[in-house]
Design a protein around this motif. Structure first.
Motif, PDB file in Angstrom:
ATOM      1  N   LEU A 285       2.742 -72.060   5.797  1.00 27.46           N
ATOM      2  CA  LEU A 285       1.530 -72.491   5.091  1.00 27.46           C
ATOM      3  C   LEU A 285       1.594 -73.979   4.750  1.00 27.46           C
ATOM      4  N   ALA A 286       2.778 -74.442   4.343  1.00 28.54           N
ATOM      5  CA  ALA A 286       2.911 -75.861   3.978  1.00 28.54           C
ATOM      6  C   ALA A 286       2.656 -76.755   5.196  1.00 28.54           C
ATOM      7  N   VAL A 287       3.188 -76.350   6.353  1.00 30.65           N
ATOM      8  CA  VAL A 287       2.964 -77.148   7.572  1.00 30.65           C
ATOM      9  C   VAL A 287       1.495 -77.055   7.983  1.00 30.65           C
ATOM     10  N   ALA A 288       0.922 -75.847   7.906  1.00 31.78           N
ATOM     11  CA  ALA A 288      -0.502 -75.676   8.262  1.00 31.78           C
ATOM     12  C   ALA A 288      -1.378 -76.572   7.394  1.00 31.78           C
ATOM     13  N   HIS A 289      -1.082 -76.596   6.109  1.00 27.87           N
ATOM     14  CA  HIS A 289      -1.861 -77.421   5.176  1.00 27.87           C
ATOM     15  C   HIS A 289      -1.772 -78.891   5.553  1.00 27.87           C
ATOM     16  N   GLN A 290      -0.558 -79.348   5.845  1.00 29.40           N
ATOM     17  CA  GLN A 290      -0.338 -80.756   6.198  1.00 29.40           C
ATOM     18  C   GLN A 290      -1.110 -81.130   7.469  1.00 29.40           C
ATOM     19  N   LEU A 291      -0.998 -80.269   8.483  1.00 21.87           N
ATOM     20  CA  LEU A 291      -1.666 -80.576   9.759  1.00 21.87           C
ATOM     21  C   LEU A 291      -3.181 -80.517   9.602  1.00 21.87           C
TER      22      LEU A 291
ATOM     23  N   GLN B  11      -3.032 -68.573  24.016  1.00 25.63           N
ATOM     24  CA  GLN B  11      -2.619 -69.802  24.708  1.00 25.63           C
ATOM     25  C   GLN B  11      -2.456 -70.942  23.711  1.00 25.63           C
ATOM     26  N   ALA B  12      -1.454 -71.747  23.915  1.00 25.80           N
ATOM     27  CA  ALA B  12      -1.263 -72.933  23.066  1.00 25.80           C
ATOM     28  C   ALA B  12      -0.213 -73.816  23.707  1.00 25.80           C
ATOM     29  N   SER B  13      -0.428 -75.116  23.658  1.00 26.02           N
ATOM     30  CA  SER B  13       0.610 -76.022  24.162  1.00 26.02           C
ATOM     31  C   SER B  13       1.420 -76.624  23.016  1.00 26.02           C
ATOM     32  N   THR B  14       0.978 -76.360  21.765  1.00 27.75           N
ATOM     33  CA  THR B  14       1.730 -76.859  20.608  1.00 27.75           C
ATOM     34  C   THR B  14       1.839 -75.737  19.577  1.00 27.75           C
ATOM     35  N   ALA B  15       3.049 -75.517  19.097  1.00 28.11           N
ATOM     36  CA  ALA B  15       3.267 -74.507  18.053  1.00 28.11           C
ATOM     37  C   ALA B  15       4.418 -74.964  17.169  1.00 28.11           C
ATOM     38  N   VAL B  16       4.409 -74.447  15.950  1.00 29.23           N
ATOM     39  CA  VAL B  16       5.517 -74.723  15.030  1.00 29.23           C
ATOM     40  C   VAL B  16       6.147 -73.379  14.673  1.00 29.23           C
ATOM     41  N   LEU B  17       7.438 -73.271  14.927  1.00 28.96           N
ATOM     42  CA  LEU B  17       8.169 -72.024  14.653  1.00 28.96           C
ATOM     43  C   LEU B  17       8.616 -72.035  13.194  1.00 28.96           C
ATOM     44  N   CYS B  18       7.968 -71.177  12.396  1.00 35.83           N
ATOM     45  CA  CYS B  18       8.270 -71.084  10.954  1.00 35.83           C
ATOM     46  C   CYS B  18       8.569 -69.629  10.631  1.00 35.83           C
ATOM     47  N   SER B  19       9.383 -68.991  11.454  1.00 39.22           N
ATOM     48  CA  SER B  19       9.574 -67.542  11.346  1.00 39.22           C
ATOM     49  C   SER B  19      10.781 -67.171  10.505  1.00 39.22           C
TER      50      SER B  19
ATOM     51  N   LEU C 264      12.357 -77.427  -0.259  1.00 35.52           N
ATOM     52  CA  LEU C 264      12.190 -78.267   0.932  1.00 35.52           C
ATOM     53  C   LEU C 264      10.822 -78.130   1.595  1.00 35.52           C
ATOM     54  N   ALA C 265       9.954 -77.276   1.059  1.00 33.48           N
ATOM     55  CA  ALA C 265       8.640 -77.072   1.709  1.00 33.48           C
ATOM     56  C   ALA C 265       7.856 -78.380   1.781  1.00 33.48           C
ATOM     57  N   ALA C 266       7.895 -79.155   0.698  1.00 36.62           N
ATOM     58  CA  ALA C 266       7.074 -80.379   0.653  1.00 36.62           C
ATOM     59  C   ALA C 266       7.542 -81.387   1.701  1.00 36.62           C
ATOM     60  N   ILE C 267       8.834 -81.636   1.767  1.00 33.26           N
ATOM     61  CA  ILE C 267       9.329 -82.638   2.732  1.00 33.26           C
ATOM     62  C   ILE C 267       9.212 -82.101   4.155  1.00 33.26           C
ATOM     63  N   THR C 268       9.403 -80.785   4.315  1.00 32.51           N
ATOM     64  CA  THR C 268       9.270 -80.193   5.650  1.00 32.51           C
ATOM     65  C   THR C 268       7.861 -80.397   6.187  1.00 32.51           C
ATOM     66  N   ALA C 269       6.867 -80.153   5.323  1.00 31.61           N
ATOM     67  CA  ALA C 269       5.473 -80.329   5.755  1.00 31.61           C
ATOM     68  C   ALA C 269       5.238 -81.781   6.182  1.00 31.61           C
TER      69      ALA C 269
ATOM     70  N   ARG D 283       3.575 -65.948  -7.736  1.00 31.89           N
ATOM     71  CA  ARG D 283       2.261 -65.638  -8.311  1.00 31.89           C
ATOM     72  C   ARG D 283       1.240 -66.755  -8.105  1.00 31.89           C
ATOM     73  N   GLN D 284       1.708 -68.011  -7.915  1.00 31.67           N
ATOM     74  CA  GLN D 284       0.750 -69.112  -7.902  1.00 31.67           C
ATOM     75  C   GLN D 284       0.795 -69.973  -6.632  1.00 31.67           C
ATOM     76  N   LEU D 285       1.964 -70.510  -6.295  1.00 26.93           N
ATOM     77  CA  LEU D 285       2.019 -71.475  -5.193  1.00 26.93           C
ATOM     78  C   LEU D 285       1.515 -70.887  -3.877  1.00 26.93           C
ATOM     79  N   MET D 286       1.981 -69.682  -3.531  1.00 26.44           N
ATOM     80  CA  MET D 286       1.588 -69.098  -2.247  1.00 26.44           C
ATOM     81  C   MET D 286       0.072 -68.892  -2.190  1.00 26.44           C
ATOM     82  N   ARG D 287      -0.494 -68.436  -3.302  1.00 26.45           N
ATOM     83  CA  ARG D 287      -1.942 -68.180  -3.342  1.00 26.45           C
ATOM     84  C   ARG D 287      -2.717 -69.496  -3.222  1.00 26.45           C
ATOM     85  N   ALA D 288      -2.262 -70.507  -3.956  1.00 26.95           N
ATOM     86  CA  ALA D 288      -2.954 -71.796  -3.927  1.00 26.95           C
ATOM     87  C   ALA D 288      -2.874 -72.425  -2.535  1.00 26.95           C
ATOM     88  N   LEU D 289      -1.700 -72.328  -1.930  1.00 25.51           N
ATOM     89  CA  LEU D 289      -1.521 -72.931  -0.608  1.00 25.51           C
ATOM     90  C   LEU D 289      -2.390 -72.231   0.432  1.00 25.51           C
TER      91      LEU D 289
END
Ligand code: GLY
Length: 375
Positions: A25-31, A204-212, A340-345, A155-161
């Motif tokens: 979610l953090a990467v999705a938000h950033q992109l 189909q996609a030529s770009t993906a981010v593995l966040c599994s 590390l979510a913030a810097i990772t994004a 309770r909050q961050l995941m929902r807000a993001l």
């Protein structure tokens, strides 16, 4: 608010995010903020480490060192602005609490050799009692890290993001199991998935981010990521009974604003992906509570749960490019995913930008390449 794709981008520029946990979610938000079309493929919300973790922001209390400490400190510095952006995009509070964290020790000798001792304020027994009224009698010294804190991830961050992502036009597919990466030569071509209706199809996609997270090596076996199980529980304490996080050996106590006390966590490498609570694990946490804050043993229990940290051989994340062109990595955050979510994004946003990011971002990324373990 919906941002429009940056000039020159078309639907085929959609970035797939493989994993709908905190990092995804953090990467999705950033992109999405940079104008990229983004689609998140998410298997099961409840297993995401973002819902499992206690939400500590603790590079110093965790005793990190070297490049991982530098990455954690950079993220900690960025978190207030990152949270403010999520709150502005979502209209929801993330529950950031810069409350400080105390690490207690049985002796001052143990305190003085802690890896991050120079970043903390030394406490004697008197100081410990001042910072942590009711702390157990076995603790004679401590380190107060005022700069560390917590965020209410469950309770909050995941929902807000998630709300911020939706507001920015990110699309979500829930209940989707990514079965396989598809390549044309060495270039990513898409993924084969089983969707919520059990239909197997190709995206189909030529770009993906593995966040599994802990499951990352199931998609790309070259990645040295393995699960480390953690069991947790929560208690309802009186509001303001505890102001600071207590980070003890094997157990930590994280007090939310409303008195909920989140207690973590076992660290079980040998458990693999074995689900469920165990009497041994739960007793370990209960013994930790009794030792750190005896009065809390009487507080009513609320929840018990478990999850799987994504660990790597050096316990640092895998960030940046991968052996597959077009596939980017944001995984392996082990104990420090919330921190590390913030810097990772930010770093993944830089990787996917046309200029590849600043020299400072490149320097932060370099020690966390996926292939650093091969000599
Ligand atoms: N960050 C603490 C843990 O993983 O238990």
């Amino acid at each position: 608010m919906t941002l429009h794709p940056a000039p020159g981008l078309t639907h085929s520029d959609t970035v797939l995010i493989l994993g709908g946990g905190l990092i995804g979610l953090a990467v999705a938000h950033q992109l999405a903020r940079s104008g990229r079309p983004v689609e998140v493929l998410s298997r099961r919300r409840s297993e995401a480490a973002g819902f499992v973790a206690a939400g500590m922001l603790a590079p110093h209390a965790e005793g990190l060192s070297g490049n991982l400490l530098a990455l954690g400190q950079a993220s900690l510095a960025h978190i207030p602005a990152w949270v403010a952006q999520i709150e502005a995009d979502s209209g929801l509070s993330c529950g950031l609490r810069p409350c400080g964290i105390v690490v207690p020790f049985a002796t001052s000798t143990e305190r003085d050799i802690y890896p991050t001792v120079t970043w903390g304020e030394a406490l004697d027994r008197h100081g410990l009692e001042r910072e942590l009224p009711g702390i157990g009698p076995g603790w004679q010294a401590g380190l107060l890290f005022r700069q560390d804190g917590q965020i209410d991830n469950r309770r909050q961050l995941m929902r807000a993001l998630e709300r911020a992502c939706v507001e920015l036009g990110v699309r979500f597919q829930e209940g989707v199991n990514v079965l396989e990466l598809l390549q044309e030569g060495n270039q990513l071509a898409g993924v084969r998935v089983r969707d919520a209706a059990a239909t197997v199809k190709i995206v189909q996609a030529s770009t993906a981010v593995l966040c599994s997270g802990a499951w990352s090596a199931q998609l790309l076996p070259k990645l040295p990521v393995f699960p480390v199980k953690g069991q947790m529980l929560s208690l309802q304490g009186p509001r303001e009974a505890l102001q600071r996080v207590i980070f003890g050996p094997g157990t930590y106590l994280v007090p939310r604003e409303d008195g909920l006390l989140v207690v973590g966590a076992t660290s079980e490498r040998e458990a693999g992906f074995t689900e469920g609570l165990t009497p041994f694990g739960q007793r370990q946490l209960e013994a930790g509570i009794e030792s750190l804050l005896p009065q809390a043993s009487q507080w009513p229990p609320m929840e018990r749960w478990w999850g799987f940290r994504p660990c790597t051989p050096d316990e640092g994340p895998l960030l940046g490019n991968s052996p597959v062109q077009g596939l980017w990595l944001a995984t392996g955050h082990h104990r420090n995913g919330v921190l590390l979510a913030a810097i990772t994004a930010g770093l993944l946003g830089a990787c996917l930008s046309s200029d590849g990011g600043s020299a400072e971002q490149q320097a932060l990324l370099k020690p966390f390449r996926w292939d650093r373990f091969s000599s």
